[in-house]
Design an enzyme around this catalytic site. Structure first.
Site, PDB file in Angstrom:
ATOM      1  N   SER A   1       0.899  -1.011  -0.019  1.00 19.33           N
ATOM      2  CA  SER A   1       0.052  -0.087  -0.065  1.00 19.33           C
ATOM      3  C   SER A   1       0.942   1.132   0.068  1.00 19.33           C
ATOM      4  O   SER A   1       2.134   1.063   0.226  1.00 19.33           O
ATOM      5  CB  SER A   1      -0.799   0.180   1.417  1.00 19.33           C
TER       6      SER A   1
ATOM      7  N   TYR B   1      -2.383  -1.036  10.247  1.00 17.82           N
ATOM      8  CA  TYR B   1      -2.349  -1.555   8.817  1.00 17.82           C
ATOM      9  C   TYR B   1      -0.996  -1.063   8.105  1.00 17.82           C
ATOM     10  O   TYR B   1      -0.179  -1.765   7.394  1.00 17.82           O
ATOM     11  CB  TYR B   1      -3.481  -0.654   7.921  1.00 17.82           C
TER      12      TYR B   1
END
Length: 273
Positions: free
Chosen positions: A141, A154
């Site tokens: 990401s 995350y």
């Protein structure tokens, strides 16, 4: 690597980026395995592929190695060896301070986003090495390059994917197996939509603006296809994050200076390079 006739195994294949990958590989004549924790989502995504696409939808829990073994057996019974593995399954933590996160939620997030990637590699990479060919794509990401507050767990999991992938690329390159890491920004998916609600979410007008500007998954899928064909190590699809990332890297480089220990001999890294 040419895609036509290759077998591609995609986790998180029930929509979003996984669905975009499936469409893009199918456009190039790939044979697609769509694996997802929700077999219904995977089947629905399989039905969207171009007419005549060779596709198999399977259930998988990426945190369970027995589930990987079962999915591999089903995939190979249909198509033979898997040529390209896309470790794309992931979950988000939502907007909340790390100190308020339930430890069980942290464990689950790492199990899916990081250990799930390892499980896929453990399942398929040895056979790729033995054949001297293959490619692995791991989805990180932009938060795996540049973290921000309220998304710490995350970001931690996605930084882990980057470190694992870059190291694995060095290990597998001599054996003819490529490794790429995908760093998506905001992309239209169920996960992106779910991130925007709950505590800490932005005001409705800002949310509407962000939703309107999300990238469509097919374009990320096509970028992944090009990266596999060209054996690119990193896949950046959202260039608007570049300046923020440059500032982060500049701050890290600025921390380099004289050795902490007086008289320490510089010039050789721990790896000898």
């Amino acid at each position: 690597m040419q895609i036509a006739g290759r077998t591609i195994f995609i986790t998180g294949g029930g929509g979003g980026i996984g669905g975009g990958m499936a469409q893009a590989f199918a456009e190039q004549g790939g044979r697609i395995i769509l694996a997802d924790i929700d077999a219904g989502f995977a089947a629905a995504e399989a039905a969207k592929l171009p007419a005549g696409a060779d596709v198999l939808a399977l259930p998988i829990d990426v945190t369970r190695r027995d589930s990987w073994a079962q999915a591999r057996a089903a995939a190979e019974a249909r198509f033979g060896p898997v040529d390209i593995l896309c470790n794309n399954a992931g979950i988000a933590s939502g907007f909340a301070p790390l100190i308020d996160m339930d430890p069980a939620d942290f464990d689950r997030l790492v199990a899916v986003n990081l250990t799930g990637v390892y499980n896929g590699i453990a399942c398929f990479a040895r056979a790729m090495v033995d054949r001297g060919a293959g490619h692995i794509v791991n989805t990180s990401s932009m938060n795996g390059l540049n973290p921000f507050g309220l998304f710490a767990a995350y970001s931690a999991s996605k930084f882990g994917v980057l470190g694992l992938s870059d190291s694995l690329r060095q290990e597998l390159a001599p054996h003819g197996v490529g490794v790429s890491t995908l760093f998506p920004g905001l992309t239209r998916s169920r996960m992106s939509e779910s991130d925007m609600v709950g505590p800490g979410a932005m005001d409705p007008a800002r949310l509407a603006q962000i939703r309107a500007n999300m990238m469509e998954p097919i374009w990320l899928g096509r970028a992944v296809v090009r990266a596999v064909e060209q054996d690119q190590p990193h896949i950046i699809t959202h260039p608007e994050y570049r300046d923020d990332l440059a500032r982060r890297f500049d701050a890290i480089l600025a921390a380099f200076g004289e050795p902490a220990q007086p008289g320490y001999r510089t010039g050789a890294s721990a790896t000898g390079r």
